[in-house]
Design a protein around this motif. Structure first.
Motif, PDB file in Angstrom:
ATOM      1  N   TYR A   1      12.193   1.219  -6.793  1.00  0.00           N
ATOM      2  CA  TYR A   1      11.271   0.150  -6.394  1.00  0.00           C
ATOM      3  C   TYR A   1       9.961   0.752  -5.894  1.00  0.00           C
ATOM      4  CZ  TYR A   1       9.302  -3.779  -3.828  1.00  0.00           C
ATOM      5  OH  TYR A   1       8.465  -4.756  -3.354  1.00  0.00           O
ATOM      6  N   GLY A   2      10.064   1.750  -5.064  1.00  0.00           N
ATOM      7  CA  GLY A   2       8.853   2.389  -4.534  1.00  0.00           C
ATOM      8  C   GLY A   2       8.033   3.037  -5.632  1.00  0.00           C
TER       9      GLY A   2
ATOM     10  N   VAL B   1       3.371   3.021  -9.247  1.00  0.00           N
ATOM     11  CA  VAL B   1       2.822   3.088 -10.604  1.00  0.00           C
ATOM     12  C   VAL B   1       1.947   1.873 -10.863  1.00  0.00           C
ATOM     13  CG1 VAL B   1       3.473   2.964 -13.044  1.00  0.00           C
ATOM     14  CG2 VAL B   1       4.614   4.578 -11.527  1.00  0.00           C
ATOM     15  N   ARG B   2       2.396   0.685 -10.439  1.00  0.00           N
ATOM     16  CA  ARG B   2       1.576  -0.519 -10.644  1.00  0.00           C
ATOM     17  C   ARG B   2       0.253  -0.431  -9.881  1.00  0.00           C
ATOM     18  NH1 ARG B   2       5.568  -4.308  -8.743  1.00  0.00           N
ATOM     19  NH2 ARG B   2       7.328  -3.665  -9.976  1.00  0.00           N
ATOM     20  N   ALA B   3       0.323   0.054  -8.668  1.00  0.00           N
ATOM     21  CA  ALA B   3      -0.896   0.188  -7.878  1.00  0.00           C
ATOM     22  C   ALA B   3      -1.850   1.193  -8.519  1.00  0.00           C
ATOM     23  CB  ALA B   3      -0.558   0.610  -6.452  1.00  0.00           C
ATOM     24  N   ARG B   4      -1.291   2.233  -9.050  1.00  0.00           N
ATOM     25  CA  ARG B   4      -2.118   3.244  -9.695  1.00  0.00           C
ATOM     26  C   ARG B   4      -2.768   2.697 -10.961  1.00  0.00           C
ATOM     27  NH1 ARG B   4      -1.015   9.299  -8.880  1.00  0.00           N
ATOM     28  NH2 ARG B   4      -3.168   9.760  -9.168  1.00  0.00           N
ATOM     29  N   ARG B   5      -1.994   1.900 -11.722  1.00  0.00           N
ATOM     30  CA  ARG B   5      -2.566   1.304 -12.942  1.00  0.00           C
ATOM     31  C   ARG B   5      -3.694   0.339 -12.604  1.00  0.00           C
ATOM     32  NH1 ARG B   5       2.960  -0.004 -16.238  1.00  0.00           N
ATOM     33  NH2 ARG B   5       3.399   2.131 -16.865  1.00  0.00           N
ATOM     34  N   ARG B   6      -3.462  -0.466 -11.558  1.00  0.00           N
ATOM     35  CA  ARG B   6      -4.520  -1.391 -11.163  1.00  0.00           C
ATOM     36  C   ARG B   6      -5.769  -0.635 -10.731  1.00  0.00           C
ATOM     37  NH1 ARG B   6      -1.828  -4.298  -6.890  1.00  0.00           N
ATOM     38  NH2 ARG B   6       0.149  -4.493  -7.919  1.00  0.00           N
TER      39      ARG B   6
ATOM     40  N   ARG C   1      -6.240  -1.387   0.154  1.00  0.00           N
ATOM     41  CA  ARG C   1      -6.885  -2.643   0.556  1.00  0.00           C
ATOM     42  C   ARG C   1      -7.098  -2.627   2.055  1.00  0.00           C
ATOM     43  NH1 ARG C   1      -3.398  -6.853  -3.081  1.00  0.00           N
ATOM     44  NH2 ARG C   1      -4.026  -5.970  -5.028  1.00  0.00           N
ATOM     45  N   GLY C   2      -8.041  -3.427   2.498  1.00  0.00           N
ATOM     46  CA  GLY C   2      -8.281  -3.574   3.911  1.00  0.00           C
ATOM     47  C   GLY C   2      -9.148  -2.479   4.504  1.00  0.00           C
ATOM     48  N   ARG C   3      -9.577  -1.538   3.739  1.00  0.00           N
ATOM     49  CA  ARG C   3     -10.422  -0.477   4.232  1.00  0.00           C
ATOM     50  C   ARG C   3     -11.873  -0.799   3.962  1.00  0.00           C
ATOM     51  NH1 ARG C   3      -9.197   5.767   2.914  1.00  0.00           N
ATOM     52  NH2 ARG C   3     -10.393   6.469   4.667  1.00  0.00           N
ATOM     53  N   LYS C   4     -12.706  -0.545   4.903  1.00  0.00           N
ATOM     54  CA  LYS C   4     -14.122  -0.870   4.724  1.00  0.00           C
ATOM     55  C   LYS C   4     -14.811   0.247   3.943  1.00  0.00           C
ATOM     56  CE  LYS C   4     -14.593  -3.529   8.889  1.00  0.00           C
ATOM     57  NZ  LYS C   4     -15.287  -3.672  10.158  1.00  0.00           N
TER      58      LYS C   4
END
Length: 136
Positions: free
Chosen positions: A105-106, A111-116, A127-130
């Motif tokens: 799962y991790g 992998v999905r986050a990397r593809r995005r 996300r959430g970082r300025k």
């Protein structure tokens, strides 16, 4: 005839009349008892096949109940074996399988986050970082 003899004749006649009047209900009661005896005899004769059939039915039911008891005992043994097998499976493979599932799962999430992140150049993967410029 003296008055005592006449009184005795009247008393004897009354007694005969009383006996005749009481004889009729007694005769009817005797007939009723005879009919009741006949009815009981017929009921007894007809009850024998009924009791024989009931006894046969009870024997069949007892045979089936013995079979059901055997089946229940076998089912109890099977459920005990399944419970033991499940406990063994959980103890030996359950922990590693849960860890492997968590790892897969991790990895798939990464992998999905990397593809995005690769599909959208210029945006940060977190996300959430300025951003440094103050704007997003």
């Amino acid at each position: 005839m003296s008055p005592g003899q006449i009184a005795a004749l009247i008393a004897a006649g009354a007694f005969v009349l009383l006996v005749l009047l009481l004889a009729v209900p007694l005769i009817k009661l005797g007939r009723t008892l005879d009919e009741a005896t006949v009815a009981l005899r017929k009921a007894h004769e007809n009850a024998d096949p009924l009791f024989t059939g009931a006894n046969t039915t009870l024997n069949h039911v007892n045979t089936q109940l013995e079979r059901v008891d055997g089946i229940t005992a076998n089912a109890r043994a099977v459920s005990g074996n399944v419970s033991a097998l499940t406990s063994l499976f959980t103890a030996t493979l359950g922990g590693p399988l849960v860890k492997a599932a968590a790892l897969s799962y991790g990895v798939s999430k990464a992998v999905r986050a990397r593809r995005r992140a690769a599909e959208e150049p210029g945006k940060h993967s977190r996300r959430g970082r300025k951003s440094r410029g103050g704007r997003r």
